[in-house]
Design a protein around this motif. Structure first.
Motif, PDB file in Angstrom:
ATOM      1  N   HIS A   1      71.207  71.771  20.701  1.00  0.00           N
ATOM      2  CA  HIS A   1      69.697  70.955  21.404  1.00  0.00           C
ATOM      3  C   HIS A   1      70.013  71.236  23.134  1.00  0.00           C
TER       4      HIS A   1
ATOM      5  N   ASP B   1      68.522  68.541  25.867  1.00  0.00           N
ATOM      6  CA  ASP B   1      68.124  67.083  26.390  1.00  0.00           C
ATOM      7  C   ASP B   1      66.112  66.919  26.192  1.00  0.00           C
TER       8      ASP B   1
ATOM      9  N   HIS C   1      72.503  73.278  23.686  1.00  0.00           N
ATOM     10  CA  HIS C   1      74.096  73.203  24.030  1.00  0.00           C
ATOM     11  C   HIS C   1      74.405  72.625  23.319  1.00  0.00           C
TER      12      HIS C   1
HETATM   13 FE   FE2 Z   1      72.595  66.784  25.441  1.00  0.00          FE
END
Ligand code: FE2
Ligand code: AKG
Length: 476
Positions: A346, A348, A402
């Motif tokens: 994902h 952020d 990440h």
């Molecule tokens: Fe994250």
């Protein structure tokens, strides 16, 4: 079984929330049939019919007798079943008509406010034990002696980390905040890292070593508390800002992820700290100090990035950086780390994230389609850019993909601090930037609230959320 109540404003409340309210409003004595306090709270006249002897025999037994038949008649999927409890005299009408409207008979207990509160308290106590079991079972940290990865955590082969050994390395740029006396050079380094990786390690950041260490210690202590000390914070509502939960969207996702999470809203601190856990005893003090420091640091980094993008002074101030959330992640040891992930691939959603990952590795960053395993640098932060900054910068900065892998030997606690726009913001590529660079917008404008809704869904399902907002050349 879940009990729902209506408050005076006809808002539906969860059992736990009501319990908390009641605990704050009345001091609840140990229950004894002869308790003078119970006698002092007479049941109002005609409710004797509905709530026989509610307050002069054991209220718990009474509550059970009243609620059992009712509970059985409630279709599990329907949340509008309830015990009608009066939290204030003005609630009478609302409660009765809500229950009548929901088609549930019985148990509208017409108690005096104080008796109502007490009665409610004991009813809820009764169900809280059950509630605790149901919800706390979802937390991995509540499971005892796990020998095998449960089926519901095993990812399909193409999403598993597998047994491939990913070489660990100091692979992302390191930026020393205080070692860089030349601001322009510092800005350039940060920009380069955010363009190439979307990630960098930050040293010389000024947050004291003992505070970095203490927050992780307190976070670990929180997750190790017995279930009953944590259940008040548990919620499956992904929109609740202050909540304990597990995985990403436990009730909706196909496969679960190996992490428990406590999320806390942090700004403005003085308005929110009361919502935080106060067990461990030092929790609020330590985390509060830390929250202030990391927010300041995030705003400083955002300002350096603003300068690098050539945006007007103060661009990220106000609504755009209004929300500060902290994610306390807890990844218990996993019997087979090849089958599952702590967090899936994902980026952020927010503007910028500052991660304190302690000494245990687990974070992997995607660079040129290769996973790189980060070796933690003592007392350094890992900083990464989120989707919102990628969009505002019109793709000039990239949000770094990440994921988190688990390990079989030690629990890993991390604290991710997120700066988000307020939920009412409209996000779009910065106009000044488009004009200055004579470029075309790569993303269509979107309300942040809608984006967050899609983000949760797409992340749990493994889909790239930004795809929804990309503009083709023709549309731009
Ligand atoms: Fe994250
Ligand atoms: O725990 C980590 O290493 C990363 C956590 C993370 O990516 C997140 O909370 O979004």
């Amino acid at each position: 079984m879940m009990i729902w109540l209506w408050d005076v404003n006809r808002k539906i409340l969860r059992c736990r929330d009501v319990l908390d309210t009641i605990e704050r409003r009345v001091s609840v004595p140990a229950l004894a049939p002869s308790s003078p306090l119970l006698k002092a709270c007479p049941v109002k006249g005609d409710c004797q019919k509905d709530v026989p002897e509610a307050c002069n025999i054991s209220a718990v037994n009474t509550a059970r007798a009243i609620l059992s038949p009712m509970a059985e008649s409630i279709p599990a999927a329907e949340i509008n079943a309830a015990a009608g409890i009066l939290l204030s005299p003005s609630a009478t009408g609302a409660v009765s008509s809500s229950i009548a409207a929901a088609g549930n008979h019985s148990a509208v207990s017409l108690l005096s406010p104080h008796a109502g509160a007490l009665f409610c308290y004991y009813i809820l106590k009764l169900f809280r034990a059950e509630d605790t079991v149901i919800h706390m079972d979802k937390l991995i940290s509540s499971k005892q002696n796990i020998q095998h990865v449960p089926e519901s955590y095993i990812l399909p082969p193409e999403r598993r980390p597998g047994k491939v050994v990913i070489p660990s390395s100091k692979c992302i740029p390191v930026i020393d905040l205080h070692g860089n006396t030349n601001r322009q050079e510092l800005v350039q380094r940060i920009m380069k890292a955010c363009q190439e990786f979307g990630f960098f390690e930050l040293t010389g950041h000024g947050v004291p070593e003992d505070l970095m260490h203490d927050v992780l210690k307190v976070a670990n202590e929180f997750f190790q508390l017995p279930s009953e000390d944590k259940v008040n914070f548990y919620s499956d509502n992904t929109w609740k800002k202050c909540r304990l939960h597990s995985s990403i969207d436990y009730d909706q996702e196909k496969v679960h992820f190996w992490r428990d999470n406590l999320r806390l809203p942090c700004h403005p601190l003085e308005d929110l700290v009361e919502e935080w856990p106060n067990n461990p005893a030092r929790f609020r003090e330590v985390i509060g100090n830390y929250a202030i420091r990391v927010r300041e640091l995030s705003l400083l980094l955002l300002d350096l990035i603003r300068e690098g993008l050539g945006l007007a002074s103060g661009y990220f101030e106000g609504d755009l950086s209004e929300t500060h959330l902290m994610n306390f992640n807890y990844y218990p040891p996993c019997p087979d780390p090849s089958l599952t992930l702590g967090l899936p691939k994902h980026s952020d959603p927010n503007l910028i994230t500052i991660l304190n990952q302690g000494a245990i590795s687990g974070l992997q960053v995607l660079k040129d389609e290769q996973w790189l395993a980060l070796v933690p640098t003592p007392n350094a932060f890992v900083v990464n850019i989120g989707h919102t900054l990628q969009v505002i910068s019109n793709g000039m900065l990239r949000s770094g993909d990440h994921r988190v892998v688990t390990n079989a030997y030690a629990a890993r606690a991390t604290i991710a601090s997120f700066i988000h726009p307020s939920i009412d913001c409209q996000i779009q590529p910065a106009n000044e930037l488009i004009i200055k660079r004579c470029s075309i917008p790569l993303y269509k404008p979107f309300p942040y609230i809608e984006f967050m809704r899609n983000y949760i869904k797409d992340t749990r399902d493994g889909d790239p959320v930004l795809k929804r907002y990309e503009l083709s050349q023709a549309q731009a």
